[in-house]
Design a protein around this motif. Sequence first.
Motif, short mmCIF file in Angstrom:
data_model
loop_
_atom_site.label_atom_id
_atom_site.label_comp_id
_atom_site.label_asym_id
_atom_site.label_seq_id
_atom_site.Cartn_x
_atom_site.Cartn_y
_atom_site.Cartn_z
N GLY A 91 -11.46 9.46 -6.07
CA GLY A 91 -10.23 10.10 -6.52
C GLY A 91 -8.98 9.73 -5.75
O GLY A 91 -7.91 10.28 -6.02
N LEU A 92 -9.09 8.82 -4.80
CA LEU A 92 -7.90 8.40 -4.05
C LEU A 92 -7.10 7.42 -4.89
O LEU A 92 -7.67 6.53 -5.53
N ASP A 93 -5.81 7.58 -4.91
CA ASP A 93 -4.94 6.66 -5.62
C ASP A 93 -5.21 5.24 -5.12
O ASP A 93 -5.26 5.01 -3.90
N PRO A 94 -5.40 4.26 -6.01
CA PRO A 94 -5.70 2.90 -5.58
C PRO A 94 -4.63 2.28 -4.67
O PRO A 94 -4.95 1.45 -3.82
N VAL A 95 -3.38 2.67 -4.84
CA VAL A 95 -2.33 2.15 -3.96
C VAL A 95 -2.54 2.67 -2.54
O VAL A 95 -2.47 1.91 -1.57
N GLY A 133 -6.94 -2.29 -11.83
CA GLY A 133 -5.76 -2.25 -12.68
C GLY A 133 -4.48 -1.90 -11.95
O GLY A 133 -3.53 -1.42 -12.55
N VAL A 134 -4.45 -2.13 -10.64
CA VAL A 134 -3.25 -1.85 -9.85
C VAL A 134 -2.31 -3.04 -9.97
O VAL A 134 -2.75 -4.18 -9.96
N GLY A 135 -1.04 -2.78 -10.06
CA GLY A 135 -0.05 -3.84 -10.22
C GLY A 135 0.02 -4.81 -9.05
O GLY A 135 -0.39 -4.50 -7.94
N THR A 136 0.57 -5.96 -9.32
CA THR A 136 0.68 -6.99 -8.30
C THR A 136 1.65 -6.59 -7.18
O THR A 136 1.57 -7.12 -6.09
N GLU A 137 2.53 -5.63 -7.45
CA GLU A 137 3.46 -5.18 -6.41
C GLU A 137 2.69 -4.58 -5.24
O GLU A 137 3.04 -4.77 -4.08
N THR A 138 1.64 -3.84 -5.55
CA THR A 138 0.82 -3.22 -4.51
C THR A 138 0.16 -4.30 -3.66
O THR A 138 0.14 -4.21 -2.43
#
Length: 164
Positions: A91-95, A133-138
């Motif tokens: 449940g932790l945010d992937p970022v 599915g985390v964006g490339t910005e991360t």
Amino acid sequence: MSHPLNHAELEAHLRHMIELEKRSGDFLLASVIQDSLVYNLHGYVNHQELNQISRFASEIAVKAAVEALHRDPSTILQTCRGVMHALANLGLDPVVAAISVTFGTLHYLADTADELDVNAIVKGVSRAADELGVGTETVRACEHLVWCLRSPAPSTAPIRPAVG
């Protein structure tokens, strides 16, 4: 939290699972790390303390994997992937998971991390981020963090204004 994170038990379970899988032949280190962490940290599902322990869990996982196998870029990369997936499953945010994995891994490797280790951290976090599915910005932010943390301290000389 009703029960604090027991570092020794978590590390022992990770090593035990890695050793079992190693004896069975071919195995996916990232999956073993993920399964072990989810099993051991299930009490933290969607809990606010998961954020606080995530860096420690990352550090412990890298330590267990490196000591049970060997320290090479593949071990570091696959461990980072497994930890990222476990933290996201809990449940932790992937970022936040990406930042925790980056810091935890660098903390364990400390001053001995070379360019291959740093690249392995970035690749492990990048692959997991893509899979989650985390964006490339991360990914770029974590890569920047890694390089900033590994760079020597900035000069104490005053910064001169740009001319022109």
